[in-house]
Design a protein around this motif. Sequence first.
Motif, PDB file in Angstrom:
ATOM      1  N   GLY A 172       0.856  -1.223   0.120  1.00 28.17           N
ATOM      2  CA  GLY A 172      -0.066   0.062   0.090  1.00 28.17           C
ATOM      3  C   GLY A 172       0.726   1.438  -0.100  1.00 28.17           C
ATOM      4  N   GLY A 173       0.150   2.427   0.163  1.00 28.81           N
ATOM      5  CA  GLY A 173       0.652   3.604   0.219  1.00 28.81           C
ATOM      6  C   GLY A 173       1.687   3.621   1.445  1.00 28.81           C
ATOM      7  N   THR A 174       1.225   3.074   2.604  1.00 30.67           N
ATOM      8  CA  THR A 174       1.947   3.093   3.683  1.00 30.67           C
ATOM      9  C   THR A 174       3.394   2.287   3.503  1.00 30.67           C
ATOM     10  OG1 THR A 174      -0.065   2.966   4.913  1.00 30.67           O
ATOM     11  CG2 THR A 174       1.536   2.610   6.101  1.00 30.67           C
ATOM     12  N   GLY A 175       3.162   1.248   2.852  1.00 31.07           N
ATOM     13  CA  GLY A 175       4.564   0.642   2.444  1.00 31.07           C
ATOM     14  C   GLY A 175       5.257   1.348   1.809  1.00 31.07           C
ATOM     15  N   SER A 234      -2.813  14.896   6.863  1.00 28.71           N
ATOM     16  CA  SER A 234      -2.595  13.927   7.320  1.00 28.71           C
ATOM     17  C   SER A 234      -1.645  12.545   6.797  1.00 28.71           C
ATOM     18  CB  SER A 234      -3.483  13.318   8.068  1.00 28.71           C
ATOM     19  OG  SER A 234      -4.662  13.032   7.287  1.00 28.71           O
ATOM     20  N   TRP A 235      -1.575  12.295   5.634  1.00 29.37           N
ATOM     21  CA  TRP A 235      -0.639  11.456   4.839  1.00 29.37           C
ATOM     22  C   TRP A 235       0.445  12.008   4.792  1.00 29.37           C
ATOM     23  CZ3 TRP A 235      -2.615   6.971   5.352  1.00 29.37           C
ATOM     24  CH2 TRP A 235      -3.938   6.526   5.480  1.00 29.37           C
ATOM     25  N   SER A 236       0.693  12.855   4.597  1.00 26.52           N
ATOM     26  CA  SER A 236       2.299  13.513   4.184  1.00 26.52           C
ATOM     27  C   SER A 236       2.753  13.338   5.541  1.00 26.52           C
ATOM     28  CB  SER A 236       2.494  14.825   3.507  1.00 26.52           C
ATOM     29  OG  SER A 236       1.500  15.751   3.830  1.00 26.52           O
ATOM     30  N   GLU A 267      -4.369  15.539  -0.432  1.00 26.14           N
ATOM     31  CA  GLU A 267      -4.629  15.029   0.980  1.00 26.14           C
ATOM     32  C   GLU A 267      -5.859  14.535   1.062  1.00 26.14           C
ATOM     33  OE1 GLU A 267      -2.602  13.961   3.516  1.00 26.14           O
ATOM     34  OE2 GLU A 267      -0.692  15.372   2.927  1.00 26.14           O
ATOM     35  N   THR A 268      -6.055  13.146   0.933  1.00 29.21           N
ATOM     36  CA  THR A 268      -7.290  12.469   0.858  1.00 29.21           C
ATOM     37  C   THR A 268      -8.150  12.893   2.171  1.00 29.21           C
ATOM     38  OG1 THR A 268      -6.082  10.931   0.283  1.00 29.21           O
ATOM     39  CG2 THR A 268      -8.582  10.320   0.492  1.00 29.21           C
ATOM     40  N   VAL A 269      -7.785  13.122   3.402  1.00 30.46           N
ATOM     41  CA  VAL A 269      -8.522  13.440   4.540  1.00 30.46           C
ATOM     42  C   VAL A 269      -8.977  15.082   4.332  1.00 30.46           C
ATOM     43  CG1 VAL A 269      -8.462  13.606   7.168  1.00 30.46           C
ATOM     44  CG2 VAL A 269      -7.582  11.481   6.058  1.00 30.46           C
ATOM     45  N   CYS A 275       6.500  11.835  -5.075  1.00 26.56           N
ATOM     46  CA  CYS A 275       5.015  12.297  -4.814  1.00 26.56           C
ATOM     47  C   CYS A 275       4.338  11.208  -4.512  1.00 26.56           C
ATOM     48  CB  CYS A 275       4.770  13.158  -6.022  1.00 26.56           C
ATOM     49  SG  CYS A 275       3.023  13.616  -5.843  1.00 26.56           S
ATOM     50  N   ASP A 276       3.341  11.291  -3.382  1.00 25.67           N
ATOM     51  CA  ASP A 276       2.321  10.399  -3.181  1.00 25.67           C
ATOM     52  C   ASP A 276       1.174  10.963  -3.966  1.00 25.67           C
ATOM     53  OD1 ASP A 276       0.268   9.078  -2.040  1.00 25.67           O
ATOM     54  OD2 ASP A 276       0.464   9.525   0.120  1.00 25.67           O
ATOM     55  N   MET A 277       0.825  10.206  -4.997  1.00 24.16           N
ATOM     56  CA  MET A 277      -0.506  10.542  -5.909  1.00 24.16           C
ATOM     57  C   MET A 277      -1.644   9.624  -5.516  1.00 24.16           C
ATOM     58  SD  MET A 277       0.622  11.904  -9.547  1.00 24.16           S
ATOM     59  CE  MET A 277       1.628  12.922  -9.732  1.00 24.16           C
ATOM     60  N   ALA A 309      -3.729   1.678  -5.548  1.00 21.11           N
ATOM     61  CA  ALA A 309      -4.781   1.681  -6.630  1.00 21.11           C
ATOM     62  C   ALA A 309      -6.277   1.947  -6.119  1.00 21.11           C
ATOM     63  CB  ALA A 309      -4.782   0.136  -7.022  1.00 21.11           C
ATOM     64  N   GLN A 310      -6.566   1.762  -4.945  1.00 24.67           N
ATOM     65  CA  GLN A 310      -7.951   1.795  -4.468  1.00 24.67           C
ATOM     66  C   GLN A 310      -8.710   2.933  -4.349  1.00 24.67           C
ATOM     67  OE1 GLN A 310      -5.148   1.411  -2.479  1.00 24.67           O
ATOM     68  NE2 GLN A 310      -5.694   1.911  -0.228  1.00 24.67           N
ATOM     69  N   LYS A 311      -8.525   4.115  -5.107  1.00 25.91           N
ATOM     70  CA  LYS A 311      -9.197   5.302  -5.190  1.00 25.91           C
ATOM     71  C   LYS A 311      -9.595   5.304  -6.878  1.00 25.91           C
ATOM     72  CE  LYS A 311      -6.821   6.535  -1.290  1.00 25.91           C
ATOM     73  NZ  LYS A 311      -7.678   6.208  -0.378  1.00 25.91           N
ATOM     74  N   ASN A 312      -8.550   5.696  -7.573  1.00 26.59           N
ATOM     75  CA  ASN A 312      -8.931   6.128  -9.201  1.00 26.59           C
ATOM     76  C   ASN A 312      -8.779   4.651  -9.824  1.00 26.59           C
ATOM     77  OD1 ASN A 312     -10.172   8.322  -9.408  1.00 26.59           O
ATOM     78  ND2 ASN A 312      -7.900   9.575  -9.164  1.00 26.59           N
TER      79      ASN A 312
HETATM   80  N1  PMP Z   1      -1.486   8.187   0.665  1.00 26.25           N
HETATM   81  C1  PMP Z   1      -2.600   8.563   0.769  1.00 26.25           C
HETATM   82  C2  PMP Z   1      -2.934  10.055  -0.143  1.00 26.25           C
HETATM   83  C3  PMP Z   1      -3.899   7.867   1.101  1.00 26.25           C
HETATM   84  O1  PMP Z   1      -5.231   8.618   0.637  1.00 26.25           O
HETATM   85  C4  PMP Z   1      -3.712   6.808   1.694  1.00 26.25           C
HETATM   86  C5  PMP Z   1      -5.010   5.882   2.360  1.00 26.25           C
HETATM   87  N2  PMP Z   1      -5.617   5.167   1.276  1.00 26.25           N
HETATM   88  C6  PMP Z   1      -2.497   6.158   1.981  1.00 26.25           C
HETATM   89  C7  PMP Z   1      -1.220   7.061   1.399  1.00 26.25           C
HETATM   90  C8  PMP Z   1      -2.066   4.926   2.465  1.00 26.25           C
HETATM   91  O2  PMP Z   1      -2.540   3.887   1.671  1.00 26.25           O
HETATM   92  P1  PMP Z   1      -2.720   2.382   2.215  1.00 26.25           P
HETATM   93  O3  PMP Z   1      -3.845   2.313   2.959  1.00 26.25           O
HETATM   94  O4  PMP Z   1      -2.823   1.782   0.994  1.00 26.25           O
HETATM   95  O5  PMP Z   1      -1.217   2.208   3.037  1.00 26.25           O
END
Ligand code: PMP
Length: 360
Positions: free
Chosen positions: A73-76, A99-101, A148-150, A168-170, A191-194
């Motif tokens: 995931g993005g977290t990885g 919050s994600w950055s 920033e998703t949140v 960049c985290d997109m 992948a799980q958004k777009n």
């Molecule tokens: N970056 C952004 C911008 C996010 O919205 C998210 C949450 N989906 C993450 C990183 C973390 O992603 P994941 O849950 O796949 O680790």
Amino acid sequence: MVINFAAGPAKLPDEVLKEVQQELLDYNGTGMSVMEMSHRGAVYTKIHEDAIKSIRELLNVPDNYKVLLMQGGGTGQFSAVCMNLIGRTGSADYIVTGSWSLKAYKEASKYGTANLVFPKPDKFTTIPNQSEWKLNPNASYVYYCDNETVDGVEFDFIPETHNIPLVCDMSSNFMSRTFDVSKFGLIFAGAQKNIGPSGVTVVIIRDDLIGHALKITPSVFDYADVAKNNSVSNTPPTFIIYFCSRVFEWIKRNGGIEGMNKLAMKKSSLIYNTINNSNNFYTCPVDERYRSRMNLPFRIKGGDETLEKEFLKKAEQLGMMQLKGHRSVGGIRTSLYNAITVENAEFLNKFMNEFYKNNK
Ligand code: PMP
């Protein structure tokens, strides 16, 4: 009818879901599901290569970049980016706009010195002017999150880093607008958004940044190892990659990335106009310039929780799901990813206008 306005995992194109359903038990006359196939067999190998080819084609990825398909995931990637890139100087710059950055910044501190380019604000509602940023000329890379998703804060420019690799985290606005890949050292997106279900993370990385991982880097997170093996050093999430490849074809049929951007502009301006014309009944805390086209957070009557609950309840009765704001910011949030149609956004917009009239 249900419309899923979730922030991710999110709505997928109906057309693609149906296509995948049709092929679920028998992919292309093979008599088996993609899920059951060997990840090294010819049929899956073609799916895998086509997916990578589509990403290159849709985003116009230059030849000196690799496209990797990874897990975790993005977290990885918060860890992987750092473990692979911080070795050059031992420090990295973080532009924290949500919050994600912030999470990525905290993770990076485990592997080196992570610097904040400007002090963390109490609330994430804007992007400080670049002239106020303190970039370290000795940073191994500069990191930011494009959307920033949140918090609903989206960049409308690419940061200038004076030749320091830009990371960049997109994750939440990937493939929703065109951008010049050559301006970046590395781009990643879950992948799980777009672009599909959760389970795969796309990494686009410039060749010269590959091969500098810290010794402690797990092989599955080492870009050199993943690149050398064309993202099949171990078993990839085969079914998810197949699904994404179908979404890529759907994007191609719908005007490509520019087509997605046009739709995103249309859908998001509809909702923001309603917010702006509501006499502060609806308020969005984000500076107009940086309001996200993908994730739109807003409050009702300055944060009247009873009224917000009522809004969510009524919306659900009409089939509009997952409109609750993230627990850290409260209120309402609607996500308008690629698979949300203009009609879906119009339906929500009509409801917002009616709710305003009945409760102002
Ligand atoms: N970056 C952004 C911008 C996010 O919205 C998210 C949450 N989906 C993450 C990183 C973390 O992603 P994941 O849950 O796949 O680790």
